[in-house]
Design an enzyme around this catalytic site. Structure first.
Site, mmCIF file in Angstrom:
data_model
loop_
_atom_site.group_PDB
_atom_site.id
_atom_site.type_symbol
_atom_site.label_atom_id
_atom_site.label_comp_id
_atom_site.label_asym_id
_atom_site.label_seq_id
_atom_site.Cartn_x
_atom_site.Cartn_y
_atom_site.Cartn_z
ATOM 1 N N ASP A 192 8.186 -9.763 6.914
ATOM 2 C CA ASP A 192 8.665 -8.938 5.765
ATOM 3 C C ASP A 192 9.670 -8.197 6.660
ATOM 4 O OD1 ASP A 192 9.455 -7.975 3.315
ATOM 5 O OD2 ASP A 192 7.756 -6.562 3.178
ATOM 6 N N GLY B 191 0.734 -1.149 0.247
ATOM 7 C CA GLY B 191 -0.184 0.040 -0.109
ATOM 8 C C GLY B 191 0.636 1.249 -0.024
#
Length: 391
Positions: free
Chosen positions: A213, A101
């Site tokens: 991540d 995003g």
């Protein structure tokens, strides 16, 4: 003639009245049409917001946080509030972005500065997992994890609202142009703080979380250079057992656990591998995703080879060779254990945290001893053999 004139005058006045009346009527009709159109548009917008709110499991979110009324009250933020905070998500407000995003800087009505993440997730299954993530992250409270302040569910893609961290990313500070970067003491402290955050996620929350991540661009730094782990868009709940779970492989090349990449089995040790890559990055100031030797070795493989050969200084950042002392070798060995190709041979994040804390404690004790020795030497210069101060 006079009668005719009066008749004509009366007729013209009547016509003018009709004209004025018609004009006023048209204006009223036009105003009414505008009003009705706006009403219809507002109604459609309201219905769409309600649809998205329901679609994004707003009621489920309320249910998940119902045991904590204070969370329920602050978690839901309206779209109107966020649009005002970002000037309708103006491009000039963008401060970052990635695979999950775009991040905007905003100022809420209470003047609180926030970071608003506009997710790209649209698949319903992913949205369901997003809601569960929100429910857990809303109850996480750790000084080295970016705090989730709330969310907006009135859009097709849910929005997350985080505390705003002002000093950029670890990646930025490490790879800034110039011969020197963050001091070794700061690098060691940032590594320790990040390890604490990951150990907390793996061991201390009610439902353990695998970040999935971990990379230097997802570690934010505040004005005091305190680390804050961010971006939980790819995070997953850890299973109760240690066998892991099968997921679609997701992460960042260079930091991604090879074992997870080839098998699809995700465990906490995948975060350990990614953290080990960050340690290598802190030691070398090399970029994991772009480093390649003439023999085709990536950063991790080359680092391990040099460490095994006893030539690790060839790849270390000259700044830390000068500043670091013996703990540089110890951190190098720790990094190598974290990036072991066999996931089961890697330490846990709790073990990594304790190892780094031990290094910091030893460093502080060493500093205290040196300070004591220096102080003793200074006193000794001004005292005779009997310990009496000399004039």
């Amino acid at each position: 003639m006079e009668v005719t004139a009066i008749y004509l005058h009366t007729l013209s006045g009547f016509s003018a009245g009709i004209g004025l009346g018609s004009g006023a009527g048209l204006i009223l009709l036009l105003l009414a049409a505008i009003f009705v159109t706006k009403k219809i548009r507002h109604r459609r917008i309201r219905k769409l917001k309600q649809k998205f709110f329901s679609q994004n499991r707003g009621q489920l979110l309320h249910q998940l946080v119902s045991q904590r009324a204070d969370i329920a009250e602050r978690m839901i933020i309206t779209l109107d509030e966020l649009e005002k905070a970002t000037n309708n998500f103006d491009k000039s407000r963008e401060i970052g972005g990635g695979g999950h995003g775009t991040v905007y800087k905003g100022i809420l009505s209470d003047l609180q500065v926030v970071a608003i993440k506009k997710s790209k997730i649209t698949v319903q299954k992913e949205i369901d997992e997003f809601i569960n993530e929100v429910a857990i992250l809303s109850q996480i409270n750790h000084r080295n994890i970016v705090k989730l302040l709330g969310c907006c569910l009135e859009t097709e893609v849910p929005l997350l609202v985080y505390e705003f961290i002002s000093n950029g990313t670890l990646f930025y500070h490490l790879h800034v142009e110039g011969p020197t970067s963050i001091t070794w003491d700061s690098r060691l402290r940032i590594a320790t703080e990040t390890a604490k955050a990951l150990a907390y996620l793996h061991w201390s929350v009610s439902i353990p979380v695998i970040h999935r991540d971990i990379k230097s661009s997802n570690i934010l730094l505040d004005d005091a250079m305190t680390s804050k782990v961010s971006d939980f868009g790819a995070s997953r709940y850890a299973p109760v057992d240690s066998t892991g779970l099968t997921t679609k492989v997701q992460g960042t090349i260079g930091y991604l656990d090879p074992s997870y990449f080839y098998t699809g089995r995700l465990t906490e040790r995948s975060d350990v591998f990614s953290f080990g890559v960050i340690l290598v990055e802190l030691l070398t100031r090399k970029k994991p995703f772009s480093y390649l030797t003439s023999d085709g070795e990536g950063l991790v493989a080359h680092f391990v080879s040099l460490l095994r050969e006893g030539n690790i200084s060839q790849i270390l950042d000259p700044q830390i060779i000068e500043e670091g002392g013996k703990e540089v070798q110890e951190v190098s060995v720790l990094a190598a254990s974290c990036i072991n190709l066999r996931a089961e041979d890697r330490p846990t994040m709790r073990e990594v945290e304790h190892a780094l804390e031990g290094l910091q404690v030893s460093k502080k004790k060493g500093s205290m001893v040196m300070s004591f020795k220096k102080g003793y030497m200074v006193r000794d210069e001004f005292e005779d053999d009997d310990g009496v101060a000399m004039n």
